[in-house]
Design a protein around this motif. Structure first.
Motif: not given
Length: 107
Positions: A75-103
Motif C-alpha cells: 500500500x505504501x508503494x514499496x513492494x509489488x505483489x503477484x499472485x501465483x496459484x495459492x501463493x503471493x510473490x513480492x518484489x521491490x517496486x523499481x525506484x521505490x527506495x530512491x523515491x522514498x529517500x527523496x521524500x
C-alpha cells in the motif's frame, strides 16, 4: 507587522494535506522493524522476489502477521505483489527506495 509580533509569518506550507498524508504513510510503513526486515529479505532475494511462504520463518512470525506487514508495504508503494496459484510473490517496486529517500529531500 504589529509592534508586539516577534517575526513575519512563515507563509503557506509547501506540502498540501494529501502529499503530507502520502509521505507519512510511507514513513509509517518503514517505522516497523519487521517491515524493514521484510524489505531487506525481498531486496536481497536471489530471484529478486520472495514468496510469502519463505518470509514467515526468518521473522518467526505467523503467516497472517507477515501478510499484514506485506500489505502495508504494498500500500505504501514499496513492494509489488503477484499472485501465483495459492501463493503471493513480492518484489521491490523499481525506484521505490530512491523515491522514498527523496521524500525528505524535497520538503
Amino acid at each position: 507587522m504589529a509592534p508586539d509580533a516577534c517575526c513575519e509569518p512563515a507563509g503557506m506550507p509547501s506540502l498540501d494535506a494529501y502529499e503530507a498524508q502520502f509521505r507519512a504513510s510511507v514513513f509509517k510503513a518503514l517505522a516497523d522493524p519487521n517491515r524493514l526486515r521484510l524489505l531487506s529479505i525481498v531486496k536481497g532475494a536471489e530471484a529478486g522476489e520472495a514468496c510469502v511462504c519463505d518470509l514467515t520463518e526468518p521473522l518467526d512470525l505467523g503467516q497472517p502477521t507477515v501478510s499484514h506487514h506485506l500489505k502495508i508495504l504494498v500500500d505504501a508503494g514499496l513492494l509489488h505483489r503477484e499472485k501465483r496459484g495459492t501463493w503471493a510473490y513480492y518484489s521491490m517496486v523499481p525506484g521505490a527506495l530512491e523515491r522514498t529517500a527523496g521524500l525528505l529531500e524535497s520538503l
